[in-house]
Structure formats: C-alpha cells, structure tokens
Design a protein around this motif. Structure first.
Motif, PDB file in Angstrom:
ATOM      1  N   PHE A 155      45.639 -27.634  43.370  1.00 22.06           N
ATOM      2  CA  PHE A 155      45.838 -26.335  43.991  1.00 22.06           C
ATOM      3  C   PHE A 155      44.504 -25.648  44.283  1.00 22.06           C
ATOM      4  O   PHE A 155      44.396 -24.821  45.161  1.00 22.06           O
ATOM      5  CB  PHE A 155      46.680 -25.433  43.080  1.00 22.06           C
ATOM      6  N   GLY A 156      43.477 -26.001  43.503  1.00 19.68           N
ATOM      7  CA  GLY A 156      42.181 -25.335  43.650  1.00 19.68           C
ATOM      8  C   GLY A 156      41.491 -25.610  44.966  1.00 19.68           C
ATOM      9  O   GLY A 156      40.527 -24.944  45.316  1.00 19.68           O
ATOM     10  N   ASN A 157      41.975 -26.606  45.746  1.00 21.08           N
ATOM     11  CA  ASN A 157      41.333 -26.958  47.006  1.00 21.08           C
ATOM     12  C   ASN A 157      41.874 -26.199  48.203  1.00 21.08           C
ATOM     13  O   ASN A 157      41.486 -26.473  49.333  1.00 21.08           O
ATOM     14  CB  ASN A 157      41.488 -28.461  47.273  1.00 21.08           C
ATOM     15  N   ILE A 158      42.737 -25.203  47.989  1.00 17.44           N
ATOM     16  CA  ILE A 158      43.397 -24.551  49.117  1.00 17.44           C
ATOM     17  C   ILE A 158      42.395 -23.872  50.044  1.00 17.44           C
ATOM     18  O   ILE A 158      42.541 -23.916  51.271  1.00 17.44           O
ATOM     19  CB  ILE A 158      44.477 -23.544  48.644  1.00 17.44           C
ATOM     20  N   THR A 159      41.348 -23.247  49.488  1.00 17.52           N
ATOM     21  CA  THR A 159      40.392 -22.559  50.352  1.00 17.52           C
ATOM     22  C   THR A 159      39.617 -23.547  51.221  1.00 17.52           C
ATOM     23  O   THR A 159      39.303 -23.252  52.373  1.00 17.52           O
ATOM     24  CB  THR A 159      39.415 -21.717  49.514  1.00 17.52           C
ATOM     25  N   GLU A 160      39.323 -24.740  50.691  1.00 20.93           N
ATOM     26  CA  GLU A 160      38.636 -25.746  51.503  1.00 20.93           C
ATOM     27  C   GLU A 160      39.571 -26.300  52.579  1.00 20.93           C
ATOM     28  O   GLU A 160      39.131 -26.574  53.703  1.00 20.93           O
ATOM     29  CB  GLU A 160      38.111 -26.874  50.609  1.00 20.93           C
TER      30      GLU A 160
END
Length: 444
Positions: free
Chosen positions: A215-220
């Motif tokens: 989930f932590g990759n959403i901004t990328e």
C-alpha cells in the motif's frame, strides 16, 4: 469487491494518504473533496511543520484528474502534493470505539465464555493494525502468537472475522527469500486468497497468499500515472501483478509495455489485470529471468521497481534503451541513512515496512548536464538526505559506464529527480532515481 488503500487501524494508526496545500486554500479543498466523496473522515486534518495543511483522503478513490482539478480549477496557484501521514490522529468520532477496541471487547467476551482466563498477555497479543481487501483481512505476523490461542482455533477466527465485519481471514509471515518475493501467508478462514484492489481507477486482482502488494507505493503509482509517456515503448523489468505496468498503460499513455516477471502466480494475475483494464493488446509479458531478456535498443523508458536493490537489472536496462535516442530509467532503491554512518552498498537491507515516515516530496535537479556535483548538492532542498544524493551520483556513474560497455560508445547521463516513496525500515528509505540517458552525438 473493493479494498481499502491502507491498513485499518485501531490503537495504532497506520499510514494515511493526504493532500497537502496552503491554509488559505484548505476550505476550498475540503469542500471539493467532500463533494467528490474523497475526504477520509477517520482522521484529523493536520498542520505540517512548514505551515501547510494535510487533508486525509481515500487513496484508493483518488485519481490524478482530481489533483489536476484542485490545482487548476478549485484553487489556482495552490500547492497540491501528496503525502503519507505516518501517525495520523483519529478524529473525535473515530476515537469513540476503534475497530481494534471492538475486536478486543468481542474476543475477550468470547474467550471468557469458553472458560479461559483473560490476561494482559492475551490483550497485548491482539493485532493493532491490518490490511483489508473487501471481505478479506490480512493480519500481521506479530499477533496471535501466544500458545493459548491454539486451543481456541478454528472458532477463534470466526469471532475475529465477525468483530471486524469480514468473511475471510489470513495471517502473514516472512516474505520467502526465493527471489520471487512470495509472501508466506496462512489462510485462517475462507477457501481462497483472491482479492481485488482499486487504485486511481485501476483494478488489481491477485492472490494475497501468492503475490506481494504494498500500500505504501500508492504515491509512486500516482506519479507514474502522470508521467508524459504518450507514444513511448517501456520495459518494466519487475512487473509483478502490474503495479507500475498498468499506470503506465492506463493513465500515462504508453504505446506499449514489455512486462518482465518470473513469479508464475504474479504472471497469472498480471495477465488477468491487463484484460480487466482493457490494455492487454498493448503489453507483452516476458516470463522468466529478466537477465536473459533478448530485447535490445527498444525502450524509451525502463522501470526497475525492485527493492532493496534492482542493481542486477541495470545491465539489461541499459541494453533495452534505444541506441539512437536513449531514454529514462526509473531506478528503485532502499538507501540507508544512519547518522554518522557511511552509505551502505545497494541491497544491504533485509527488513521491510510498508509505511512512509515523512511528507511526500519531489527533489528536482534542474542543472544542465556537466554541472559540478558540489553545485548539485547546493541546489537540493534542506530536507534532502545526503545519502540519497550520494547513492544517486554513484548509480549515475555506474550506469554511464554500463551504457558505454553495452552500446560501444559514450553516453551522457543526468539526474532528473530523486523521489522518496516510503520508509522501509528505521533509517532505510525507499527512493526512486529518475535518470536521463542519452547517446553522445558523433563528432565530425
């Protein structure tokens, strides 16, 4: 079936996606986000250290078009960037009874009803956060470890699922060190691990027990979706289930993507996701070890989305770049930044967390090629970690050498951006280097 874009949290809040702008635009942003049903109401609006304001949003519903609308129509001239709040503060309404508190009450009531004495040890062993995908809930490995729980299975899992309003339940272990990053996930309740997740209007279906999802990759993924890739051919060396392949195709306008993946379960999901999103005719899947890839001189852009390091893929990335025009490499890396400690070599970290610990930011280098490296450092933001820049410069130098070896002529390289994605572990940051690579013109 639809999933949340973050871990559902109780006593401990997990990272929350937020839109950041200046205080004078906060009300306009709030009204627009409420109208679009994008405002996340479980957490408070936060004031950032630089005076800007972060409004929590529903990350799985937020599209790049919403950000453009905020910048250009709702509040022209406003700053509009994404961040992830590591320790979001629950709203007063949410604090009344969080899911974790409800879980504790219901599990305790059920356990005591079975004649088992409730203890502080059992309470401390309950989960505080988790991932939820529709009716499927994934617990972390550090809960329900006490021996007493074993005597209460399998009815225990039905109680947990009921308390959290889901139908299926699983618990994760360590990611397998098998090269394919297969998650060690045990299914506790339910007959399969297939879920659907939606980010930026893109549908991802995958088996949680066989495929990784961060989930932590959403901004990328949102940043990739906004890149100007119209008409370009891309190579995605670590495609997985389509984390970045799909944003490149669906939103960034890529003409064609060569997607490389060696996890057979991820390939099944990737093929399905390409069909689901209507872009299967613009993608070729290359199953197997990408180091044996036969493609060459074809790519305008190469994505190397593997952490802790994608360095093993650098030679093949250089090989696939167009020999006549070059292109751009997006190189993912975990970089250590211990105070007073020298930069660690690529791939030295083995820990993973899926949260980003400081505001999203983009570090842009506008210097012309050939500018002194000392001057580059002076141009960086005060919040930029020097370890990121040192690693980027070392990677740039290595790539330039590889390009000359692969193509038999000198190339020029330029650091375009250093993009922080998330915190991977204490003092370890997941970043992306955007590196422009162009063949030097022939003299004479």
């Amino acid at each position: 079936m639809r999933s949340s874009n973050m871990d559902r949290a109780g006593g401990e809040s997990a990272a929350v996606v937020a839109v950041v702008t200046e205080p004078r635009f906060t009300q306009r942003y709030r009204e627009y986000l409420e109208k679009q049903k994008l405002l996340e109401r479980q957490h408070r609006v936060e004031k950032m250290p630089d005076g800007t304001v972060a409004l929590p949003v529903l990350g799985e519903s937020l599209h790049e078009q919403h950000l453009r609308e905020l910048r250009n129509r709702v509040a022209p001239g406003s700053t509009c960037v994404l961040t992830q709040l590591l320790n979001p503060v629950l709203s007063k309404k949410a604090q009344a009874c969080s899911p974790a508190q409800r879980l504790c009450l219901e599990v305790r009531r059920w356990v005591e009803g079975r004649g088992v004495t409730w203890s502080a040890q059992l309470e401390a062993d309950l989960p505080r956060s988790w991932q939820q995908h529709g009716d499927f809930l994934l617990l972390s490995e550090d809960c329900f470890q006490a021996k007493q729980w074993r005597n209460l299975e399998p009815e225990l899992w039905e109680t947990v699922a009921s308390a959290l309003d889901v139908q299926r339940l699983a618990k994760r272990g360590r990611v397998s060190p098998d090269g394919t990053r297969t998650p060690a996930v045990s299914l506790l309740l339910g007959d399969h691990g297939w879920v659907e997740h939606v980010d930026n209007g893109i549908r991802y279906k995958f088996d949680v027990t066989q495929c990784m999802f961060s989930f932590g990759n959403i901004t990328e993924k949102l940043r990739v979706a906004s890149l100007p890739c119209a008409g370009e051919v891309l190579v995605d060396l670590y495609a997985g289930i389509g984390y970045f392949t799909l944003p490149f195709l669906v939103h960034a306008g890529a003409a064609f993507v060569h997607a490389c993946e060696w996890n057979p379960h991820a390939v099944v999901a990737l093929r399905n996701n390409l069909e689901l999103n209507g872009v299967a005719d613009r993608c070729q899947i290359h199953f197997g070890d990408n180091r044996k890839l036969k493609l060459s001189s074809i790519a305008d852009r190469v994505n190397l989305g593997l952490i802790p390091s994608s360095e093993e893929g650098w030679p093949i990335a250089c090989q696939t770049l167009r020999q006549d025009a070059g292109g751009i490499l997006h190189i993912h890396q975990n970089v250590e930044s211990f105070p007073g400690k020298n930069l660690q070599p690529p791939g030295s970290s083995e820990m993973e967390k899926e949260y980003w610990s400081s505001p999203q930011q983009m570090i842009t280098n506008q210097l012309k090629n050939g500018a002194a490296r000392d001057s580059r450092r002076k141009m960086l933001s005060a919040t930029t970690k020097p370890e990121w820049q040192r690693w980027a410069e070392a990677a740039e130098s290595r790539i330039a050498t590889l390009l000359q070896q692969v193509h038999g002529k000198p190339w020029k390289t330029q650091i375009l951006h250093i993009q922080p994605v998330k915190s991977y572990a204490p003092h370890v940051d997941h970043i992306v280097l955007d590196l422009e690579c162009r063949p030097c013109p022939l003299v004479g």
